[in-house]
Each structure stands twice: as C-alpha cells, then as structure tokens.
Scaffold this motif. Structure first.
Motif, PDB file in Angstrom:
ATOM      1  N   SER A 232      43.419  14.741  56.704  1.00 57.26           N
ATOM      2  CA  SER A 232      43.733  13.443  57.301  1.00 57.26           C
ATOM      3  C   SER A 232      45.107  12.980  56.828  1.00 57.26           C
ATOM      4  O   SER A 232      45.368  12.933  55.624  1.00 57.26           O
ATOM      5  CB  SER A 232      42.674  12.397  56.908  1.00 57.26           C
ATOM      6  N   LEU A 233      45.938  12.632  57.785  1.00 58.68           N
ATOM      7  CA  LEU A 233      47.289  12.158  57.480  1.00 58.68           C
ATOM      8  C   LEU A 233      47.516  10.817  58.178  1.00 58.68           C
ATOM      9  O   LEU A 233      47.007  10.578  59.269  1.00 58.68           O
ATOM     10  CB  LEU A 233      48.332  13.184  57.925  1.00 58.68           C
ATOM     11  N   GLY A 234      48.325   9.972  57.569  1.00 58.89           N
ATOM     12  CA  GLY A 234      48.419   8.583  58.001  1.00 58.89           C
ATOM     13  C   GLY A 234      49.364   8.266  59.136  1.00 58.89           C
ATOM     14  O   GLY A 234      49.415   7.117  59.561  1.00 58.89           O
ATOM     15  N   SER A 235      50.124   9.233  59.637  1.00 56.63           N
ATOM     16  CA  SER A 235      51.064   8.927  60.715  1.00 56.63           C
ATOM     17  C   SER A 235      51.389  10.185  61.499  1.00 56.63           C
ATOM     18  O   SER A 235      51.231  11.309  61.008  1.00 56.63           O
ATOM     19  CB  SER A 235      52.360   8.324  60.164  1.00 56.63           C
ATOM     20  N   THR A 236      51.859   9.992  62.717  1.00 54.09           N
ATOM     21  CA  THR A 236      52.292  11.116  63.544  1.00 54.09           C
ATOM     22  C   THR A 236      53.488  11.821  62.918  1.00 54.09           C
ATOM     23  O   THR A 236      53.592  13.050  62.966  1.00 54.09           O
ATOM     24  CB  THR A 236      52.654  10.611  64.952  1.00 54.09           C
ATOM     25  N   THR A 237      54.386  11.057  62.322  1.00 50.54           N
ATOM     26  CA  THR A 237      55.562  11.644  61.682  1.00 50.54           C
ATOM     27  C   THR A 237      55.162  12.591  60.559  1.00 50.54           C
ATOM     28  O   THR A 237      55.726  13.694  60.415  1.00 50.54           O
ATOM     29  CB  THR A 237      56.477  10.536  61.134  1.00 50.54           C
ATOM     30  N   THR A 238      54.186  12.193  59.767  1.00 51.01           N
ATOM     31  CA  THR A 238      53.718  13.048  58.670  1.00 51.01           C
ATOM     32  C   THR A 238      53.072  14.313  59.209  1.00 51.01           C
ATOM     33  O   THR A 238      53.259  15.412  58.669  1.00 51.01           O
ATOM     34  CB  THR A 238      52.719  12.279  57.785  1.00 51.01           C
ATOM     35  N   ILE A 239      52.308  14.186  60.282  1.00 49.93           N
ATOM     36  CA  ILE A 239      51.687  15.365  60.893  1.00 49.93           C
ATOM     37  C   ILE A 239      52.766  16.328  61.396  1.00 49.93           C
ATOM     38  O   ILE A 239      52.705  17.537  61.150  1.00 49.93           O
ATOM     39  CB  ILE A 239      50.742  14.956  62.038  1.00 49.93           C
ATOM     40  N   LEU A 240      53.772  15.794  62.063  1.00 53.32           N
ATOM     41  CA  LEU A 240      54.843  16.657  62.585  1.00 53.32           C
ATOM     42  C   LEU A 240      55.570  17.373  61.447  1.00 53.32           C
ATOM     43  O   LEU A 240      55.877  18.569  61.555  1.00 53.32           O
ATOM     44  CB  LEU A 240      55.825  15.826  63.401  1.00 53.32           C
ATOM     45  N   SER A 241      55.848  16.668  60.376  1.00 57.27           N
ATOM     46  CA  SER A 241      56.536  17.280  59.243  1.00 57.27           C
ATOM     47  C   SER A 241      55.692  18.399  58.636  1.00 57.27           C
ATOM     48  O   SER A 241      56.206  19.470  58.280  1.00 57.27           O
ATOM     49  CB  SER A 241      56.855  16.230  58.176  1.00 57.27           C
ATOM     50  N   THR A 242      54.390  18.167  58.530  1.00 63.86           N
ATOM     51  CA  THR A 242      53.494  19.164  57.955  1.00 63.86           C
ATOM     52  C   THR A 242      53.360  20.366  58.869  1.00 63.86           C
ATOM     53  O   THR A 242      53.306  21.516  58.409  1.00 63.86           O
ATOM     54  CB  THR A 242      52.107  18.542  57.682  1.00 63.86           C
ATOM     55  N   VAL A 243      53.321  20.121  60.181  1.00 66.34           N
ATOM     56  CA  VAL A 243      53.263  21.227  61.146  1.00 66.34           C
ATOM     57  C   VAL A 243      54.530  22.071  61.041  1.00 66.34           C
ATOM     58  O   VAL A 243      54.469  23.318  60.999  1.00 66.34           O
ATOM     59  CB  VAL A 243      53.095  20.685  62.584  1.00 66.34           C
ATOM     60  N   ARG A 244      55.690  21.431  60.992  1.00 68.65           N
ATOM     61  CA  ARG A 244      56.960  22.178  60.897  1.00 68.65           C
ATOM     62  C   ARG A 244      57.013  23.037  59.635  1.00 68.65           C
ATOM     63  O   ARG A 244      57.627  24.106  59.626  1.00 68.65           O
ATOM     64  CB  ARG A 244      58.135  21.196  60.905  1.00 68.65           C
ATOM     65  N   ALA A 245      56.345  22.549  58.580  1.00 71.68           N
ATOM     66  CA  ALA A 245      56.323  23.313  57.326  1.00 71.68           C
ATOM     67  C   ALA A 245      55.276  24.425  57.341  1.00 71.68           C
ATOM     68  O   ALA A 245      55.106  25.129  56.338  1.00 71.68           O
ATOM     69  CB  ALA A 245      56.051  22.369  56.158  1.00 71.68           C
ATOM     70  N   GLY A 246      54.576  24.585  58.460  1.00 76.16           N
ATOM     71  CA  GLY A 246      53.569  25.637  58.563  1.00 76.16           C
ATOM     72  C   GLY A 246      52.241  25.274  57.957  1.00 76.16           C
ATOM     73  O   GLY A 246      51.432  26.154  57.610  1.00 76.16           O
ATOM     74  N   GLY A 247      51.961  23.960  57.855  1.00 79.30           N
ATOM     75  CA  GLY A 247      50.753  23.515  57.168  1.00 79.30           C
ATOM     76  C   GLY A 247      49.491  23.513  57.986  1.00 79.30           C
ATOM     77  O   GLY A 247      48.419  23.239  57.452  1.00 79.30           O
ATOM     78  N   GLY A 248      49.573  23.827  59.264  1.00 77.01           N
ATOM     79  CA  GLY A 248      48.350  23.866  60.055  1.00 77.01           C
ATOM     80  C   GLY A 248      48.576  23.490  61.498  1.00 77.01           C
ATOM     81  O   GLY A 248      49.712  23.498  61.999  1.00 77.01           O
ATOM     82  N   VAL A 249      47.469  23.148  62.173  1.00 77.03           N
ATOM     83  CA  VAL A 249      47.483  22.797  63.595  1.00 77.03           C
ATOM     84  C   VAL A 249      47.493  21.278  63.713  1.00 77.03           C
ATOM     85  O   VAL A 249      46.537  20.610  63.296  1.00 77.03           O
ATOM     86  CB  VAL A 249      46.243  23.372  64.316  1.00 77.03           C
ATOM     87  N   GLY A 250      48.551  20.753  64.247  1.00 75.40           N
ATOM     88  CA  GLY A 250      48.675  19.306  64.394  1.00 75.40           C
ATOM     89  C   GLY A 250      48.025  18.813  65.666  1.00 75.40           C
ATOM     90  O   GLY A 250      48.188  19.429  66.728  1.00 75.40           O
ATOM     91  N   VAL A 251      47.290  17.722  65.563  1.00 75.76           N
ATOM     92  CA  VAL A 251      46.661  17.094  66.728  1.00 75.76           C
ATOM     93  C   VAL A 251      47.349  15.751  66.937  1.00 75.76           C
ATOM     94  O   VAL A 251      47.114  14.792  66.204  1.00 75.76           O
ATOM     95  CB  VAL A 251      45.150  16.904  66.504  1.00 75.76           C
ATOM     96  N   ILE A 252      48.224  15.691  67.928  1.00 79.44           N
ATOM     97  CA  ILE A 252      49.022  14.489  68.169  1.00 79.44           C
ATOM     98  C   ILE A 252      49.178  14.278  69.667  1.00 79.44           C
ATOM     99  O   ILE A 252      48.799  15.131  70.483  1.00 79.44           O
ATOM    100  CB  ILE A 252      50.425  14.600  67.522  1.00 79.44           C
ATOM    101  N   SER A 253      49.745  13.148  70.037  1.00 78.24           N
ATOM    102  CA  SER A 253      50.041  12.889  71.440  1.00 78.24           C
ATOM    103  C   SER A 253      51.080  13.896  71.938  1.00 78.24           C
ATOM    104  O   SER A 253      52.033  14.237  71.230  1.00 78.24           O
ATOM    105  CB  SER A 253      50.593  11.471  71.616  1.00 78.24           C
ATOM    106  N   ALA A 254      50.875  14.372  73.159  1.00 77.10           N
ATOM    107  CA  ALA A 254      51.845  15.295  73.742  1.00 77.10           C
ATOM    108  C   ALA A 254      53.222  14.644  73.853  1.00 77.10           C
ATOM    109  O   ALA A 254      54.243  15.339  73.794  1.00 77.10           O
ATOM    110  CB  ALA A 254      51.365  15.748  75.121  1.00 77.10           C
ATOM    111  N   ARG A 255      53.262  13.332  73.991  1.00 78.07           N
ATOM    112  CA  ARG A 255      54.546  12.627  74.041  1.00 78.07           C
ATOM    113  C   ARG A 255      55.312  12.818  72.732  1.00 78.07           C
ATOM    114  O   ARG A 255      56.529  12.984  72.734  1.00 78.07           O
ATOM    115  CB  ARG A 255      54.316  11.136  74.282  1.00 78.07           C
ATOM    116  N   ALA A 256      54.581  12.765  71.613  1.00 75.89           N
ATOM    117  CA  ALA A 256      55.228  12.886  70.306  1.00 75.89           C
ATOM    118  C   ALA A 256      55.731  14.300  70.054  1.00 75.89           C
ATOM    119  O   ALA A 256      56.690  14.510  69.306  1.00 75.89           O
ATOM    120  CB  ALA A 256      54.253  12.477  69.209  1.00 75.89           C
ATOM    121  N   ALA A 257      55.076  15.280  70.661  1.00 75.36           N
ATOM    122  CA  ALA A 257      55.444  16.686  70.419  1.00 75.36           C
ATOM    123  C   ALA A 257      56.416  17.232  71.447  1.00 75.36           C
ATOM    124  O   ALA A 257      56.966  18.322  71.256  1.00 75.36           O
ATOM    125  CB  ALA A 257      54.175  17.542  70.415  1.00 75.36           C
ATOM    126  N   ALA A 258      56.650  16.518  72.530  1.00 76.93           N
ATOM    127  CA  ALA A 258      57.383  17.061  73.673  1.00 76.93           C
ATOM    128  C   ALA A 258      58.765  17.606  73.319  1.00 76.93           C
ATOM    129  O   ALA A 258      59.124  18.725  73.697  1.00 76.93           O
ATOM    130  CB  ALA A 258      57.493  15.997  74.767  1.00 76.93           C
TER     131      ALA A 258
END
Length: 302
Positions: A232-258
């Motif tokens: 569990s992470l507290g923001s979309t920004t944190t999820i994106l940063s963790t995904v970029r670092a190879g930390g797992g599969v991020g579940v976010i809005s497609a708008r945020a990942a586009a």
C-alpha cells in the motif's frame, strides 16, 4: 415541550409592536406596506389564536389592553432574535453564492478538476474556490460533514445518504517498468490468477482506485484473493516512482500512466477478464446542489 402553533405568526406580532409604537392600526399598516383592512384582519386573527384581547379601538386610535402591553413587551426579544436569524440566513445564502468548497479524489484533482475550475472561473472571476484533495473515503467524509459543497470520487461504492451523479469515466492500468520481467511478455494477456503472486503496488485503504481494482479482481476470480505481496502506497506519484524502480506492478489511473507508457518508460499489462473501467461520481449533501455546485456539475459532465 413543543412551541404552540401561534408562535410562528411573527409578522402579526411585529405588526402589533408597530401599533404600540405608532398608536394606530392605519399608521402601523403603512409601516408594513399593507392596507388597513389587511392589518386589522391580521391582528384580529392573532387575538383569536392567542385567546386574549390585545387592542381597544377608539376615535383617537388603538390602545393596547393590559394583555396587549404584556404581549408587546415579550415580543421585542422574540422579534430581535428572529431578525438575527433572518440576517444570519441571508448571510449564509450570500456566502454560498460567492464561495464553492470542493473535495476531490486524487485522479480527478490532478487530471480533470483544473480544467473544470478554469471553465467555472470565466463567468465568475471573483468566485472564492477552495479545493481539497483526499481519497474517496475522505471526500465522502468532507461532503457528509458539510465542509465541502461538492465532492468527486472514484470509488465503486457510493454512500446512500448522499446525492450523486456520474460526471465521467476513468480506466485503471496495470503498469511495470520496461525492464521488469513481465514487460517482455506484455503482448500476451495475463490471467487474473497470475496477479496473486505479483508485488502489486496499490493505493492506501479508502482509495477509490484500490477499491475498484480489488472489486474487479474479486469479480474476475469469483473470490477475494489474499494478495500476500501487495504493497500500500499513499499516492500515485509514489506508485509511479516505485514502478520505475522495478518494484512491482502499479495499479493506477491510465491517465496518470499515459505519458510514461507513450515514452516507453512503462509498459501496460493486459489481463483477461479484468474490467478496470470505472465511473467518476460527484457527490453532494441534500436533494439539490448549490447553484455554483450545479454549474460545476454541468461543466464536468460536458
């Protein structure tokens, strides 16, 4: 003890006080902008409702009976309090017409709300707007408490005590870094069961994004999985940063990942039978929103 019905006839009490001040029903009628027959009828009705005589009419005018003098003396405080109430309510109405308080969940606040507010600001350049960002549970709490005139949520479950309207749609995306092992097989759709062993990067409990994903996953599997590796992470920004670092599969809005997907930094995974489209709802307290909230609703829905 409930108040008697006649206590609500404040205009008649106010008229009686004017008779005491002017000494005449006719002059009191002029003060209140009504005809003398109308004033006499109101006072006669008040006498009947109170059950005591209030006035004695003579050639020289209208005199208060002892009971009338007592009622007038007691009425001053009541009328002053009523005027305070009226002034306060008018101030609240004026405030509602000049101020709009909004609470919005993260996806709406970051990707949709700015354009909506810009469109609302054009016809209302002096409008005082306050916008707070919270997860869906926080938005519901703000609207329910009256600290927000209008709320926007992504949660699939809506509270029955609030009014709501669909203002758009959003889609969740499952994304990984381009170097993540699953990215090499992105052309082949995964099964929902494949997600259970993955380090899923989810928003915190109370988030509409999290609730939408977990509900969709349970519907696809036919049961609610335990997801032992979920984080569990507290923001979309944190999820994106963790995904970029190879930390797992991020579940976010497609708008945020586009933009990251378009740049090739992230890869979106496809999962068979997993429906990740969700409606975006506006919420408000009561049957109808305020005039400004209704105007923003129209902008959002358009």
């Amino acid at each position: 003890m409930p108040l008697p019905p006649w206590i609500s006839d404040l205009p008649a009490l106010d008229l009686l006080v004017s008779v005491a001040e002017t000494g005449s029903v006719g002059r009191a009628a002029q003060v209140h902008g009504i005809t003398q027959p109308s004033a006499s009828a109101r006072l006669a009705k008040l006498e009947r409702r109170l059950g005591v005589p209030l006035l004695v009419r003579s050639r020289r005018g209208s005199l208060l009976t002892p009971a009338g003098e007592a009622v007038v003396a007691w009425s001053h405080g009541v009328l002053d309090a009523a005027q305070t109430l009226a002034d306060g309510v008018l101030t609240l109405r004026a405030d509602r017409q000049a101020r709009l308080r909004i609470a919005a969940s993260l996806t709406v606040a970051e990707y949709l709300l700015p354009a909506w507010l810009l469109a609302l600001r054009r016809p209302h350049p002096d409008l005082d707007i306050a916008a707070a960002v919270a997860n869906s549970n926080g938005v519901v709490s703000a609207v329910r408490a009256g600290t927000a005139d209008l709320g926007f949520v992504e949660s699939p479950d809506l509270p029955p005590d609030l009014s709501s309207r669909v203002v758009g749609n959003d889609r969740l995306a499952l994304v990984v870094a381009a170097s993540y092992p699953l990215a090499a097989h992105a052309w082949r759709p995964l099964r929902a069961t494949d997600l259970a062993d993955q380090p899923l990067l989810l928003r915190e409990p109370g988030s509409g994004t999290r609730d939408t994903f977990l509900k969709a996953l349970a519907a696809s599997l036919g049961f609610a999985p335990s997801l032992p590796h979920a984080i569990s992470l507290g923001s979309t920004t944190t999820i994106l940063s963790t995904v970029r670092a190879g930390g797992g599969v991020g579940v976010i809005s497609a708008r945020a990942a586009a933009s990251a997907v378009a740049a090739g930094e992230l890869v979106e995974l496809q999962v068979e039978g997993l429906s990740l489209t969700r409606p975006l709802h506006a919420l408000w307290l009561g049957r109808t929103p305020t005039a400004l909230a209704a105007e923003l609703l129209s902008i959002a829905a358009a």
